[in-house]
Design a protein around this motif. Structure first.
Motif, PDB file in Angstrom:
ATOM      1  N   ILE A  12      22.433  57.946  40.137  1.00 22.84           N
ATOM      2  CA  ILE A  12      22.579  56.493  40.296  1.00 22.84           C
ATOM      3  C   ILE A  12      23.876  56.054  39.614  1.00 22.84           C
ATOM      4  CG2 ILE A  12      21.636  54.233  39.644  1.00 22.84           C
ATOM      5  CD1 ILE A  12      19.826  55.470  41.622  1.00 22.84           C
ATOM      6  N   VAL A  13      24.700  55.302  40.353  1.00 25.10           N
ATOM      7  CA  VAL A  13      25.875  54.670  39.749  1.00 25.10           C
ATOM      8  C   VAL A  13      25.514  53.215  39.469  1.00 25.10           C
ATOM      9  CG1 VAL A  13      28.272  53.981  40.125  1.00 25.10           C
ATOM     10  CG2 VAL A  13      27.472  56.201  40.952  1.00 25.10           C
ATOM     11  N   LEU A  14      25.789  52.775  38.261  1.00 29.69           N
ATOM     12  CA  LEU A  14      25.531  51.377  37.910  1.00 29.69           C
ATOM     13  C   LEU A  14      26.847  50.600  37.883  1.00 29.69           C
ATOM     14  CD1 LEU A  14      23.012  51.649  34.918  1.00 29.69           C
ATOM     15  CD2 LEU A  14      22.503  51.062  37.299  1.00 29.69           C
ATOM     16  N   ALA A  15      26.782  49.344  38.293  1.00 33.74           N
ATOM     17  CA  ALA A  15      27.946  48.460  38.174  1.00 33.74           C
ATOM     18  C   ALA A  15      27.507  47.187  37.469  1.00 33.74           C
ATOM     19  CB  ALA A  15      28.518  48.138  39.553  1.00 33.74           C
ATOM     20  N   GLY A  16      28.352  46.695  36.582  1.00 37.08           N
ATOM     21  CA  GLY A  16      28.085  45.419  35.926  1.00 37.08           C
ATOM     22  C   GLY A  16      28.718  44.293  36.727  1.00 37.08           C
ATOM     23  N   VAL A  17      27.923  43.275  37.039  1.00 39.91           N
ATOM     24  CA  VAL A  17      28.415  42.131  37.807  1.00 39.91           C
ATOM     25  C   VAL A  17      28.019  40.865  37.063  1.00 39.91           C
ATOM     26  CG1 VAL A  17      28.213  40.879  39.994  1.00 39.91           C
ATOM     27  CG2 VAL A  17      28.233  43.376  40.004  1.00 39.91           C
ATOM     28  N   TYR A  18      28.988  39.977  36.867  1.00 36.38           N
ATOM     29  CA  TYR A  18      28.702  38.701  36.202  1.00 36.38           C
ATOM     30  C   TYR A  18      27.947  37.795  37.160  1.00 36.38           C
ATOM     31  CZ  TYR A  18      29.488  34.193  33.938  1.00 36.38           C
ATOM     32  OH  TYR A  18      29.323  32.959  33.360  1.00 36.38           O
ATOM     33  N   ASP A  19      26.809  37.294  36.711  1.00 34.92           N
ATOM     34  CA  ASP A  19      26.011  36.360  37.512  1.00 34.92           C
ATOM     35  C   ASP A  19      26.357  34.955  37.045  1.00 34.92           C
ATOM     36  OD1 ASP A  19      23.920  34.593  38.297  1.00 34.92           O
ATOM     37  OD2 ASP A  19      22.653  36.337  38.715  1.00 34.92           O
TER      38      ASP A  19
ATOM     39  N   TYR B 139      34.458  33.141  40.577  1.00 33.87           N
ATOM     40  CA  TYR B 139      35.615  33.902  41.070  1.00 33.87           C
ATOM     41  C   TYR B 139      35.909  35.100  40.186  1.00 33.87           C
ATOM     42  CZ  TYR B 139      35.576  29.560  43.437  1.00 33.87           C
ATOM     43  OH  TYR B 139      35.129  28.495  44.163  1.00 33.87           O
ATOM     44  N   GLU B 140      35.065  35.311  39.198  1.00 37.48           N
ATOM     45  CA  GLU B 140      35.309  36.358  38.200  1.00 37.48           C
ATOM     46  C   GLU B 140      34.100  37.277  38.054  1.00 37.48           C
ATOM     47  OE1 GLU B 140      36.267  33.940  34.795  1.00 37.48           O
ATOM     48  OE2 GLU B 140      38.019  33.052  35.779  1.00 37.48           O
ATOM     49  N   THR B 141      33.230  37.299  39.046  1.00 39.22           N
ATOM     50  CA  THR B 141      31.962  38.041  38.906  1.00 39.22           C
ATOM     51  C   THR B 141      32.181  39.547  38.773  1.00 39.22           C
ATOM     52  OG1 THR B 141      31.717  38.057  41.302  1.00 39.22           O
ATOM     53  CG2 THR B 141      30.585  36.309  40.107  1.00 39.22           C
ATOM     54  N   PHE B 142      33.309  40.053  39.302  1.00 39.28           N
ATOM     55  CA  PHE B 142      33.615  41.474  39.134  1.00 39.28           C
ATOM     56  C   PHE B 142      34.610  41.707  37.985  1.00 39.28           C
ATOM     57  CE2 PHE B 142      32.858  42.243  43.988  1.00 39.28           C
ATOM     58  CZ  PHE B 142      31.510  41.968  43.817  1.00 39.28           C
TER      59      PHE B 142
ATOM     60  N   SER C 201      33.230  38.707  44.988  1.00 42.07           N
ATOM     61  CA  SER C 201      32.985  38.970  46.411  1.00 42.07           C
ATOM     62  C   SER C 201      33.764  37.996  47.295  1.00 42.07           C
ATOM     63  CB  SER C 201      31.487  38.888  46.714  1.00 42.07           C
ATOM     64  OG  SER C 201      31.008  37.603  46.376  1.00 42.07           O
ATOM     65  N   PHE C 202      34.342  36.949  46.712  1.00 37.01           N
ATOM     66  CA  PHE C 202      35.193  36.031  47.476  1.00 37.01           C
ATOM     67  C   PHE C 202      36.608  36.574  47.654  1.00 37.01           C
ATOM     68  CE2 PHE C 202      32.314  32.813  45.329  1.00 37.01           C
ATOM     69  CZ  PHE C 202      31.496  32.659  46.442  1.00 37.01           C
ATOM     70  N   GLY C 203      36.929  37.637  46.920  1.00 31.66           N
ATOM     71  CA  GLY C 203      38.263  38.208  47.031  1.00 31.66           C
ATOM     72  C   GLY C 203      38.958  38.269  45.695  1.00 31.66           C
ATOM     73  N   VAL C 204      40.246  38.544  45.760  1.00 32.80           N
ATOM     74  CA  VAL C 204      41.069  38.719  44.560  1.00 32.80           C
ATOM     75  C   VAL C 204      41.909  37.454  44.397  1.00 32.80           C
ATOM     76  CG1 VAL C 204      42.882  40.112  43.512  1.00 32.80           C
ATOM     77  CG2 VAL C 204      41.141  41.210  44.947  1.00 32.80           C
ATOM     78  N   THR C 205      41.571  36.640  43.401  1.00 30.28           N
ATOM     79  CA  THR C 205      42.279  35.375  43.198  1.00 30.28           C
ATOM     80  C   THR C 205      43.128  35.439  41.929  1.00 30.28           C
ATOM     81  OG1 THR C 205      40.482  34.469  41.871  1.00 30.28           O
ATOM     82  CG2 THR C 205      40.402  34.040  44.230  1.00 30.28           C
ATOM     83  N   SER C 206      44.067  34.501  41.831  1.00 30.42           N
ATOM     84  CA  SER C 206      44.811  34.341  40.585  1.00 30.42           C
ATOM     85  C   SER C 206      44.386  33.048  39.921  1.00 30.42           C
ATOM     86  CB  SER C 206      46.309  34.361  40.847  1.00 30.42           C
ATOM     87  OG  SER C 206      46.709  35.693  41.097  1.00 30.42           O
ATOM     88  N   CYS C 207      44.072  33.138  38.639  1.00 31.36           N
ATOM     89  CA  CYS C 207      43.507  32.028  37.889  1.00 31.36           C
ATOM     90  C   CYS C 207      44.398  31.704  36.695  1.00 31.36           C
ATOM     91  CB  CYS C 207      42.116  32.398  37.375  1.00 31.36           C
ATOM     92  SG  CYS C 207      41.005  33.020  38.655  1.00 31.36           S
TER      93      CYS C 207
END
Lengths: 349, 349
Positions: free
Chosen positions: A59-66, A131-134, A157-163
């Motif tokens: 199993i590979v785990l990924a951390g995602v900000y909710d 916009y920073e969930t990943f 998941s919305f894409g790669v943005t600049s903030c």
């Protein structure tokens, strides 16, 4: 011949120097730090990438900000599920949705000598919006009119943005929103107004053109940007033939704005070089490095989480020297020094 | 059941009504027009697509605006050259570079009755910058504080950008630059400030997310945009499952801002539906059409240069009726009428 000197203490900061933000996480890299001098200290805003330790080898785990629960949650991906693609070490693609194998935050490191760093124990600035969930990545720090502005990448998941975020002390930060729509990264903001306007370099990705190249935007207030112009592209036959993107915040020199940028020769080899923009008309490119200033050559650059990479988000230009802080192999922070005069001479100035 | 009435005079404007801009060009379509009422006239800013007539059956010609020479030049593509791909009727891909098979400009059409139009003989607004070398497309007109602002698409080898122009009379235009980086299209600007800010809907394309969805941006001055927010996406199982993008300029109603937008079910079928945004907080989506208002059904919609398409860039909302002007099959201009009350009721208001 231009001579760039890597620090004999490289790598300066490695994963083992960083305590994970959670006990069930491990650090996979510390790299691509924004840099600023504050008094007698160098402050590096580190990008720290970490991942959940998986208790199951399959199993590979990924951390995602909710962003509803305001915390990181774990997602599971089975290695033997044919819908999951792990071929790029940085990505997991699952049923058409892309995730990252690590989630990054920023952490403050301070040093008096530029070699030995004290690193904050906790997260200084972490994922905090939809916009920073990943994760948040690749901070660049511009000191403008008495305040620090951090341009950084938000991945979701919305894409790669600049903030953009603002801070006066690197302990509390104000989020100023997404400044460039997806997909756009490698944003650096010039440290002062030019002809009354602020300018930023950005790097939109166009599926239509198929290229990742550098644009220039202008602003009155740093939050709202427009008059987007194409600034510089890839060069066939050169070290920057596949991709280009800004690196450190531009440095004002008598000959022009000096920008240390990255170029990719191939999908997996990133070098650093220089470009000079006109002082008063920053949309004019005066010269670019024929050969890279820095190319992955040392073991700590050629190997790593994503090897064959040298990548900068910050430098100091002091006493005629440019000290570039750079991420090596997406794993550690290094530095290298070069005389400003030599870089300018290499560009024909 | 909502009832939308197509005009009995559809299609209202067809290629044969338009004189090409050059004698060696032919019109391939007139569609996707921006719409505004000026006094007792309806003005439609037509998108006119034309292409060079090739004298050789084995050679495809494309018109490309040369921003150095300030005129359109012709490029040749051999049909039997395996490096050239003509599989999409709108595109030519040659050695990794994408060109368009047609080049578009805008032309003013005026009508007293909304059916019979007088069309300008020449180009009203054509390609005029490095970002428009493959043409200008899909104009939307917002009347704001006494001036007309046209948000439109500029296509070039740099990608698909969204640009802004201002005019007071539709005879002279001021270019206000690229307002959204590539790739981004389908920009409509709300016709008034909301809570002191201007707002625009845009449609960035993210390779990372793999989706084409609708975002919201805000501005103080219409030229510089920021605080980009994701607004609405595709819906699995619905008529807008593959792509969504803004259509006409939003209309202020007592229940909210009404937007007629397009959705794609597949790469080659575009429908129109409605969405309602909160009046004071336009980043809040109140309701969306369960079923499309308009779906390609008539021959003139199912066939065409690019068939199975109904696509709007403008409408009039007068006397309780919404009159949508729409492009059919990327070939002609049509109209259809629906009661505002019915659209709102269909949305649950």
């Amino acid at each position: 011949m231009i001579e760039i000197k890597r620090s004999q203490y490289n790598p300066l900061i490695v994963s083992g120097d960083i305590r994970p933000s959670r006990r069930d996480f491990e650090i996979i890299g510390v790299f691509n730090g924004g840099v600023v001098r504050i008094g007698d200290e160098v402050l590096v805003l580190l990008r720290v990438a970490e991942r959940p330790v998986s208790p199951h080898p399959e199993i590979v785990l990924a951390g995602v900000y909710d962003d509803k629960k305001c915390r990181i949650v774990l997602k599971e991906f089975a290695k033997d599920d044919s819908r999951n693609d792990f071929s790029d070490p940085r990505l997991i693609t699952s049923s058409g949705q892309t995730y990252l194998t690590s989630i990054s935050h920023f952490r403050v490191a301070r040093s008096k000598d530029g070699v030995n760093f004290e690193i904050d124990e906790g997260i200084s600035f972490g994922p905090g919006s939809a916009y920073e969930t990943f994760g948040v990545e690749d901070p660049r720090i511009s000191f403008i009119e008495g305040k620090y502005y951090i341009s950084y990448v938000g991945v979701s998941s919305f894409g790669v943005t600049s903030c953009l975020a603002g801070t006066e002390d690197f302990s509390s930060f104000e989020r100023l929103g997404v400044i460039f729509c997806p997909d756009n990264k490698d944003v650096v903001i010039f440290p002062e107004r030019i002809g009354g306007k602020f300018y930023a370099i950005d790097r939109p990705s166009s599926g239509f053109s198929g290229r990742d190249e550098i644009w220039l935007a202008e602003s009155d207030d740093l939050r709202y940007w427009g008059n987007h112009r194409y600034l510089m592209g890839v060069r066939q036959g050169y070290w920057d033939r596949l991709k280009v993107g800004a690196g450190a915040v531009p440095v004002k020199t008598p000959k022009g704005w000096l920008e240390i940028y990255h170029g990719a020769e191939s999908q997996d080899s990133y070098c650093l070089g220089a470009v000079l923009f006109d002082l008063e008309q920053p949309w004019k490119v005066l010269a670019r490095s024929e050969k890279p200033l820095l190319r992955p050559e040392m073991d700590y650059e050629k190997e790593g989480f994503f090897g064959e990479v040298v990548f900068t988000c910050g430098l100091l230009c002091e006493e005629g020297k440019i000290k570039i802080y750079y991420g090596a192999g997406d794993r550690s922070i290094c530095s290298a020094e070069v005389l400003l005069q030599e870089v300018l001479a290499d560009l024909g100035f």
